[in-house]
Design a protein around this motif. Structure first.
Motif, short mmCIF file in Angstrom:
data_model
loop_
_atom_site.label_atom_id
_atom_site.label_comp_id
_atom_site.label_asym_id
_atom_site.label_seq_id
_atom_site.Cartn_x
_atom_site.Cartn_y
_atom_site.Cartn_z
N THR A 240 -6.09 5.40 -9.83
CA THR A 240 -4.85 5.67 -9.10
C THR A 240 -4.95 5.18 -7.65
OG1 THR A 240 -4.30 7.57 -10.47
CG2 THR A 240 -3.28 7.48 -8.32
N PHE A 241 -6.12 5.33 -7.06
CA PHE A 241 -6.31 4.84 -5.69
C PHE A 241 -6.04 3.34 -5.62
CE2 PHE A 241 -9.15 2.65 -2.72
CZ PHE A 241 -8.70 3.17 -1.51
N TRP A 242 -6.57 2.58 -6.56
CA TRP A 242 -6.39 1.13 -6.51
C TRP A 242 -4.93 0.74 -6.73
CZ3 TRP A 242 -9.94 -1.68 -4.39
CH2 TRP A 242 -11.27 -1.25 -4.41
N LEU A 243 -4.25 1.47 -7.58
CA LEU A 243 -2.83 1.17 -7.80
C LEU A 243 -1.99 1.52 -6.58
CD1 LEU A 243 -2.53 2.39 -11.50
CD2 LEU A 243 -2.28 0.03 -10.69
N LEU A 244 -2.29 2.66 -5.96
CA LEU A 244 -1.56 3.03 -4.75
C LEU A 244 -1.86 2.06 -3.61
CD1 LEU A 244 -1.96 6.93 -4.79
CD2 LEU A 244 0.12 5.62 -5.23
N ALA A 245 -3.14 1.69 -3.45
CA ALA A 245 -3.52 0.75 -2.40
C ALA A 245 -2.91 -0.63 -2.66
CB ALA A 245 -5.04 0.66 -2.30
N GLY A 246 -2.88 -1.04 -3.94
CA GLY A 246 -2.31 -2.34 -4.27
C GLY A 246 -0.82 -2.41 -4.00
N THR A 247 -0.09 -1.37 -4.41
CA THR A 247 1.35 -1.37 -4.14
C THR A 247 1.63 -1.30 -2.64
OG1 THR A 247 1.41 1.04 -4.45
CG2 THR A 247 1.99 -0.32 -6.35
N PHE A 248 0.78 -0.56 -1.91
CA PHE A 248 0.99 -0.46 -0.47
C PHE A 248 0.64 -1.76 0.25
CE2 PHE A 248 1.26 3.27 2.64
CZ PHE A 248 2.53 3.59 2.19
N PHE A 249 -0.30 -2.55 -0.30
CA PHE A 249 -0.56 -3.88 0.24
C PHE A 249 0.71 -4.71 0.22
CE2 PHE A 249 -1.43 -8.37 -0.38
CZ PHE A 249 -2.40 -8.66 0.56
N PHE A 250 1.41 -4.71 -0.92
CA PHE A 250 2.64 -5.47 -1.05
C PHE A 250 3.77 -4.86 -0.23
CE2 PHE A 250 0.56 -6.57 -5.24
CZ PHE A 250 0.18 -7.83 -4.83
N CYS A 251 3.69 -3.54 0.00
CA CYS A 251 4.68 -2.89 0.86
C CYS A 251 4.57 -3.44 2.29
CB CYS A 251 4.47 -1.37 0.84
SG CYS A 251 5.62 -0.46 1.89
#
Length: 428
Positions: A240-251
């Motif tokens: 979940t951390f990687w998914l949240l961090a990944g989406t926030f990168f694109f944010c």
């Protein structure tokens, strides 16, 4: 502990809750701090004209500032727990005011790099999203999502709302006076924080909002430098951390790194006055204040994963529309500003809530700080990359289209968070 609860409960309910003053002070601090971070987008063209620096060179300074703004977040969370909100915010405001006051005397790119890429980036990073999450965790049990949404909106709105003022001052009197105006704003907030800011409800004899029990805050344990790194190591084991961090990168890639940094310059390429373009960003800021606050309210009631799916998907559509809007009538840019502004940073409340649910109250502040680091890496990449692409192709259209498609990818990543969270809950 029980005696404290019984004797203090009537007193706590009979008076105005001081936490709302803390929210107001934090709102103002984040508003001004983010407004300062937006100033370099006004300085792009004046610095290019006065010093002869390239668009890519100036963008590199903004890129480093954005990166450090995010990188300091996890360590800021540790400092806030160790020394308290009041001391940390006062120190950051003093450093920020000093770096601003020195800016009018710069003459070389490395000086701009030092003051804005390093010093200002670190100082404003101490007063970023992690501060809002820390305040909401300490002062509120109920309405936490709404508070995070409101404070997040203040940061994004400040970045956009101050731009017309800075642009007007720059156009009429020069960029140095815009910097002086920024110094004045920082000093006003500094005085207010010094007088009224408190660290914890316990300091005013109150319980957190939504609770009846007055509890003394636990002392921070651990090393200020190592504890955030240990929390990062812990979080990296969770999908979940990687998914949240990944989406926030694109944010970050699609918001402050691209639009916040380059929209004014892009509008200038199409013949729009700098003040008018700054007004469009201010309009986004106003709609963002509404959209992100509502997002916090929604995150208290609906599945945060699907909220993120819709936020990123709609943002992607708006960015694909932007090149057309720039070539069309000004009315189309107004449509873009309204639609995009509602979604500017509405992703933060559901992201912060998912981090809290996954990692718990004690660890979520620092781990969310690392997720914000990913956001700022994305923003830094876009801030520099879009400037370079503008130098290469003579247009920002390619950068806007790329950002639109990466938002679609982020929407798909958000859907995957559901499976990762379910796995974690089942394991627990």
């Amino acid at each position: 502990m029980n005696n404290t609860k019984l004797t203090s409960e009537p007193k706590a309910k009979s008076r105005f809750y001081y936490g709302w003053i803390i929210v107001l002070l934090t709102f103002a601090t984040l508003l001004v701090s983010a407004g300062i971070r937006s100033l370099p987008s006004i300085l792009l063209v004046p610095f290019q004209d006065e010093f002869g620096w390239s668009r890519g060179g100036i963008s590199s300074v903004i890129s480093i500032g954005i990166f450090l703004y995010g990188l300091v977040g996890p360590f800021s969370a540790a400092l806030l727990l160790r020394f308290g909100i009041r001391k940390v915010v006062i120190s950051a405001l003093v450093v920020l005011a000093a770096s601003l006051a020195a800016t009018p005397f710069i003459s070389s790119l490395w000086q701009f790099e030092l003051l804005w890429g390093v010093v200002s980036g670190l100082a404003t990073g101490m007063m970023a999203n992690v501060l809002g999450v820390t305040v909401s965790n300490m002062w509120f049990v109920k309405r936490k999502g709404l508070i995070i949404g409101l404070l997040t909106a203040s940061a994004a709105t400040g970045q956009l709302l101050f731009l017309p003022l800075f642009a007007k001052v720059t156009a009429d009197w020069g960029w140095r006076y815009a910097v002086y105006a920024a110094v004045a704003g920082v000093l006003i907030v500094l005085v207010a924080v010094t007088i009224w800011m408190r660290n914890h409800p316990y300091d005013v004899g109150a319980a957190p909002y939504g609770s009846d029990e007055i509890v003394k805050p636990a002392a921070f344990k651990g090393n200020l430098f190592l504890t955030p790194l240990q929390n990062l190591r812990f979080a990296m084991k969770n999908a979940t951390f990687w998914l949240l961090a990944g989406t926030f990168f694109f944010c970050g890639f699609s918001t402050n790194g691209l639009i916040g940094t380059h929209l004014i310059a892009a509008c200038g390429d199409h013949g729009m006055l700098e003040v008018t373009a700054a007004g469009l960003l201010a309009m986004m800021g106003l709609f963002d204040l509404f959209g992100t606050t509502i997002s916090g309210w929604l995150s208290d009631r609906f599945d945060s994963r699907w909220l993120l799916f819709w936020y990123y998907g709609l943002r992607g559509l708006s960015l694909l529309f932007l090149p057309y809007a720039l070539d069309a009538t000004p009315a189309m840019l107004v449509v873009f500003s309204v639609f995009y502004g509602l979604d500017w940073i509405a992703t933060v409340p559901p992201t912060a809530k998912l981090a809290g649910e996954t990692f718990g109250k004690e660890k979520s502040g620092m781990i969310f700080g690392w997720i914000v680091v990913a956001h700022q890496i994305g923003a830094s990449t876009a801030a520099y990359g879009a400037g370079v692409m503008r130098d290469w192709f003579g247009s920002y259209s390619q950068a806007f289209v790329i950002a639109g498609f990466v938002c679609f990818f982020a929407a798909l990543m958000a859907v995957r968070i559901r499976k990762s969270q379910a796995e974690k809950l089942q394991a627990a």
